[in-house]
Design an enzyme around this catalytic site. Structure first.
Site, PDB file in Angstrom:
ATOM      1  N   ARG A 168       0.940  -0.863   0.197  1.00  0.00           N
ATOM      2  CA  ARG A 168       0.308   0.195   0.155  1.00  0.00           C
ATOM      3  C   ARG A 168       0.943   0.884   0.125  1.00  0.00           C
ATOM      4  O   ARG A 168       1.766   1.317   0.936  1.00  0.00           O
ATOM      5  CB  ARG A 168      -1.120  -0.208   1.299  1.00  0.00           C
ATOM      6  CG  ARG A 168      -1.754   1.334   1.029  1.00  0.00           C
ATOM      7  CD  ARG A 168      -2.643   0.609   2.198  1.00  0.00           C
ATOM      8  NE  ARG A 168      -2.377   1.288   4.037  1.00  0.00           N
ATOM      9  CZ  ARG A 168      -2.869   1.089   5.062  1.00  0.00           C
ATOM     10  NH1 ARG A 168      -3.939   0.628   4.411  1.00  0.00           N
ATOM     11  NH2 ARG A 168      -2.466   0.633   6.405  1.00  0.00           N
ATOM     12  N   ASP A 243      -8.827   5.371  14.381  1.00  0.00           N
ATOM     13  CA  ASP A 243      -7.357   4.754  14.432  1.00  0.00           C
ATOM     14  C   ASP A 243      -7.393   4.601  12.566  1.00  0.00           C
ATOM     15  O   ASP A 243      -6.083   3.976  11.608  1.00  0.00           O
ATOM     16  CB  ASP A 243      -6.528   3.155  14.732  1.00  0.00           C
ATOM     17  CG  ASP A 243      -8.363   2.748  15.126  1.00  0.00           C
ATOM     18  OD1 ASP A 243      -9.456   2.853  15.390  1.00  0.00           O
ATOM     19  OD2 ASP A 243      -8.088   1.723  14.309  1.00  0.00           O
ATOM     20  N   ASP A 253      -7.216   2.272   4.937  1.00  0.00           N
ATOM     21  CA  ASP A 253      -7.592   1.876   5.772  1.00  0.00           C
ATOM     22  C   ASP A 253      -9.240   1.149   5.537  1.00  0.00           C
ATOM     23  O   ASP A 253      -9.702   1.443   5.956  1.00  0.00           O
ATOM     24  CB  ASP A 253      -7.879   1.533   7.013  1.00  0.00           C
ATOM     25  CG  ASP A 253      -6.558   1.232   7.974  1.00  0.00           C
ATOM     26  OD1 ASP A 253      -5.566   0.927   7.063  1.00  0.00           O
ATOM     27  OD2 ASP A 253      -6.286   1.706   9.152  1.00  0.00           O
TER      28      ASP A 253
END
Length: 481
Positions: A168, A243, A253
Site C-alpha cells: 500500500r 485509528d 484502511d
C-alpha cells in the site's frame, strides 16, 4: 527509488522495527505499473515487484517498522492498537517530490497484533487494491497500491483462505490514533511528534502566528472535503474508527467499505456494525466526532504564556469550521452532479428532492445521475411508483435550468458523474476467480476503473451498471480480513 526515510527520526517508543515474514509460495497477483512509474521505481525494482510485494525483498535505506497508536473503535476507547499485520518498509519520493509511504500489509505478527496472526487474506487484499485505485481515479484522495501477491499458504478465518500481501502507498499513515496513544501513554512526546507532523505534512503552517492552530484547521478542512467527496460518490467507509482516519484527509484502511447502489442512506455496509454507527448517512457526523476526540489530545500543547481556557476555546473554534466546510463542498458538488447552477436559491432544494425520489423508489444512485445527465427523464419516471413526485421534481428542475448556460452545466455534470463504481458483486466475482489463480477479472476491473468518467463499451459488462436483482442476496462484508 529515491528514499526519504523520516519516520525513524521519531523516538523509538513510537514504533517497533522488524523484518517482514514472507508467505510460502508467493505468486503474482496484479501490478500497478503506472503507480510504480509515478513513484520513480527503477527498471530493476519493477522487475522485482513480486519479491517486494511479498516481503522477500527489503531495502538497506529503511529498516521496516510497525507503528504504535491507539483509538476509539465503534465509539469506545480501545486502548493500545498499532500495526498488527503491516510494516512501513520504505518512504520514497514520487515524481512531484512528495514523500510517499510504502506499507506492506499481511507481513506477519508484530508486538501490536493482539490476538491476530498478522496476515491478510486474498479477498480483503483484492478489495483494498481495487478500492484505492477506484477512489484515486474518481478524484478522491486515498491510499493506493503498487501491487499484491497471492500465495500457496493458507490463512485461517471463518474458513481456510489463501494468504496474500498488499504493498500500500499513502501520503501519510499518521492517524488520529497516534495522538491518542501518545497522550495516554507517552505525553512527553506530544510536542515533538506534533512539530514533526507539521514540518512533514503542513510546512506552510510553520509561518502562522500559532502553527498548531493552523495545522488543526488544515486537518479539519481536509477531513471535511474527503467526507463530502465520499457522500457525493455514495462511498461508505464502513469503519470510521479514530485509528482509521489520518491527518492528511486521504482515505485509509479499507475494510468492509461499499459503494452504495440503491439509494439507502441508512445502509449498513459493514455487517460487523451491529448498531449502524458507520452508515453512509452518519459519516459526516462521525467525522466531526473523531476530530473532536483528536482535538482533546492537543489541549496539552497550550503555548507558554497562553491562557489554557482560551486555548481550549481556540481549538473548539477551529472545529466550528468543519460543518460549513463540509456543507460547502457537498452542496457545490451535488449541484454539479445535478447540472444545476451553484448560486441559484432553489438548486440545493431541487437536488434534495431528487435524492428523496431515489430513496423512496430505491433507485440506483450512480445510474440515476447518469440518466439525469443524459436527459433520460422518461426512463427514470418509468421506474417510479410515484410518477407525480418525479414530475413535480422535473418541473422545478427545468425551471431552474431555464435561461442557464446548459452546455457549461452539462459539461460540469459529465465530470462529476462516473459511469463505473466498484460494486460489491463486481469485486466478489474477481475474488472468486482469483481464488482459482485467475486474475483476469481483477485486471478488467482495474482497467475499467482507471477511467470511471469515460464510457468503455469494450470493457464494461452488464453487471457493472446495475445493482443485483432484488431477489438475489447482497454480498455480505464484515471486518474479517
Amino acid at each position: 527509488m529515491h528514499f526519504n526515510s523520516r519516520y525513524p527520526q521519531l523516538p523509538a517508543r513510537l514504533y517497533h522495527q522488524q523484518m517482514p515474514l514472507p508467505l510460502k509460495g508467493a505468486k503474482a497477483g496484479h501490478f500497478n505499473a503506472a503507480l510504480a512509474e509515478q513513484l520513480q521505481w527503477s527498471e530493476e525494482d519493477k522487475a522485482q515487484w513480486v519479491e517486494i510485494c511479498s516481503g522477500q525483498k527489503t531495502f538497506a535505506e529503511f529498516e521496516p517498522l510497525a507503528m504504535v497508536y491507539a483509538g476509539h473503535q465503534f465509539g469506545q476507547w480501545a486502548g493500545q492498537l498499532g500495526d498488527g499485520r503491516g510494516l512501513l518498509i520504505a518512504q520514497i519520493l514520487d515524481q512531484q517530490g512528495q514523500t510517499i509511504d510504502l506499507h506492506l500489509k499481511g507481513a506477519g505478527a508484530t508486538p501490536y497484533s493482539r490476538m491476530g496472526d498478522g496476515r491478510a487474506v486474498l479477498r480483503s487484499v483484492i478489495r483494498e487494491y481495487l478500492a484505492g485505485h477506484a477512489l484515486n481515479c474518481l478524484g478522491v484522495a486515498s491510499s493506493n497500491a503498487v501491487g499484491f501477491t497471492s500465495s500457496a499458504q493458507g490463512v485461517q478465518r471463518e474458513k481456510l483462505e489463501p494468504g496474500a500481501m498488499l504493498l500500500r502507498t499513502s501520503d501519510c499513515h499518521i492517524r488520529f490514533g497516534h495522538f491518542e496513544w501518545i497522550n495516554q501513554y507517552q505525553p512527553e512526546l506530544l510536542p515533538e511528534f506534533t512539530q514533526k507532523c507539521i514540518e512533514w505534512h503542513y510546512p506552510e503552517c510553520l509561518q502562522a502566528e500559532q502553527p498548531i492552530l493552523a495545522f488543526v484547521s488544515q486537518v479539519i478542512q481536509r477531513t471535511a472535503l474527503m467526507i463530502a467527496q465520499w457522500q457525493l460518490l455514495g462511498f461508505a467507509h464502513g469503519v470510521m474508527n479514530t485509528d482509521n482516519l489520518n491527518i492528511t484527509g486521504s482515505t485509509l484502511d479499507f475494510g468492509p467499505y461499499g459503494f452504495m447502489e440503491r439509494f439507502r442512506p441508512n445502509w449498513i455496509n459493514n455487517h460487523s456494525d451491529y448498531q449502524g454507527r458507520y452508515t453512509y448517512q452518519q459519516q459526516p457526523s462521525i467525522g466531526h466526532w473523531n476530530l473532536w476526540m483528536w482535538l482533546n489530545n492537543l489541549v496539552a500543547l497550550c503555548p507558554e504564556n497562553y491562557d489554557k481556557e482560551q486555548w481550549k476555546q481556540d481549538l473548539a473554534e477551529c472545529l466550528e469550521h468543519y460543518e460549513p466546510t463540509f456543507l460547502e463542498h457537498y452542496r457545490n458538488g451535488l449541484n454539479q452532479k445535478m447540472g444545476l447552477p451553484r448560486f441559484h436559491k432553489d438548486s440545493f432544494d431541487c437536488a434534495m428532492a431528487f435524492l428523496r425520489i431515489l430513496q423512496s423508489e430505491q433507485l440506483d444512485y450512480t445510474q440515476s445521475f447518469l440518466r439525469l445527465q443524459n436527459r433520460e427523464y422518461d426512463a427514470i419516471k418509468d421506474d417510479c411508483l410515484d410518477r407525480r413526485q418525479f414530475e413535480s421534481f422535473l418541473s422545478l428542475y427545468n425551471t431552474i435550468r431555464e435561461h442557464q448556460n446548459l452546455a457549461e452545466l452539462d459539461g460540469a455534470m459529465a465530470l462529476a458523474n462516473p459511469h463505473y463504481i466498484l460494486r460489491n458483486h463486481m469485486a466478489q466475482k474477481a475474488i472468486e476467480l482469483a481464488g482459482r489463480d485467475d486474475f483476469s477479472e481483477v485486471d478488467r476491473l482495474f482497467k475499467l476503473l482507471s477511467q470511471p468518467y469515460l464510457k468503455q463499451r469494450d470493457l464494461e459488462q452488464a453487471e457493472d451498471l446495475a445493482p443485483l436483482p432484488s431477489d438475489v442476496p447482497e454480498v455480505m462484508v464484515s471486518c474479517s480480513s
